[in-house]
Design an enzyme around this catalytic site. Structure first.
Site, PDB file in Angstrom:
ATOM      1  N   CYS A  83       0.934  -1.140  -0.005  1.00  0.00           N
ATOM      2  CA  CYS A  83       0.061  -0.067  -0.234  1.00  0.00           C
ATOM      3  C   CYS A  83       0.993   0.985   0.025  1.00  0.00           C
ATOM      4  O   CYS A  83       2.073   1.128  -0.557  1.00  0.00           O
ATOM      5  CB  CYS A  83      -1.067  -0.157   1.228  1.00  0.00           C
ATOM      6  SG  CYS A  83      -0.130   0.190   2.858  1.00  0.00           S
ATOM      7  N   HIS A  84       0.472   2.175   0.531  1.00  0.00           N
ATOM      8  CA  HIS A  84       1.372   3.375   0.592  1.00  0.00           C
ATOM      9  C   HIS A  84       2.207   3.516   1.498  1.00  0.00           C
ATOM     10  O   HIS A  84       3.617   3.636   1.289  1.00  0.00           O
ATOM     11  CB  HIS A  84       0.408   4.808   0.750  1.00  0.00           C
ATOM     12  CG  HIS A  84       1.032   6.140   0.720  1.00  0.00           C
ATOM     13  ND1 HIS A  84       1.948   6.654  -0.384  1.00  0.00           N
ATOM     14  CD2 HIS A  84       1.644   6.806   1.709  1.00  0.00           C
ATOM     15  CE1 HIS A  84       2.654   7.539   0.240  1.00  0.00           C
ATOM     16  NE2 HIS A  84       2.536   7.690   1.329  1.00  0.00           N
TER      17      HIS A  84
END
Length: 99
Positions: free
Chosen positions: A63-64
């Site tokens: 993810c980020h």
């Protein structure tokens, strides 16, 4: 839960390892670049789409920054999948991107 660093993933990619990467970020985040070859399944869709994944295949979840991928890994591990969380996520990714 297993985890892997971006440097370790880059080394595996450089060695032409066949990696299966799932990106759980939202559409607008993926529009800014995704790891080449990664499959995009937003975190909110994991419960309805996890059966698209092969339980016998090891996956790296990204993810980020690592929080949402941790959540996805927890869920998928509970379903019996072999998953590894990418530490730091795309915020520390130094490799190529696909747009």
């Amino acid at each position: 839960m297993k985890s892997i660093t971006t440097d370790e993933v880059l080394a595996l990619l450089d060695a032409n390892e066949d990696l299966h990467i799932i990106d759980v970020r939202e559409d607008e985040e993926v529009a800014n670049g995704i790891i080449p070859g990664a499959v995009h399944i937003p975190l909110g869709q994991i419960p309805e789409r996890f059966e698209e994944l092969d339980p016998e295949t090891p996956y790296i979840i990204v993810c980020h920054a690592g929080g949402r991928s941790f959540s996805a890994c927890t869920y998928l591990e509970g379903k019996g999948y072999d998953v590894t969380n990418l530490e730091g996520g795309m915020s520390v990714w130094g490799g190529e991107l696909e747009f």
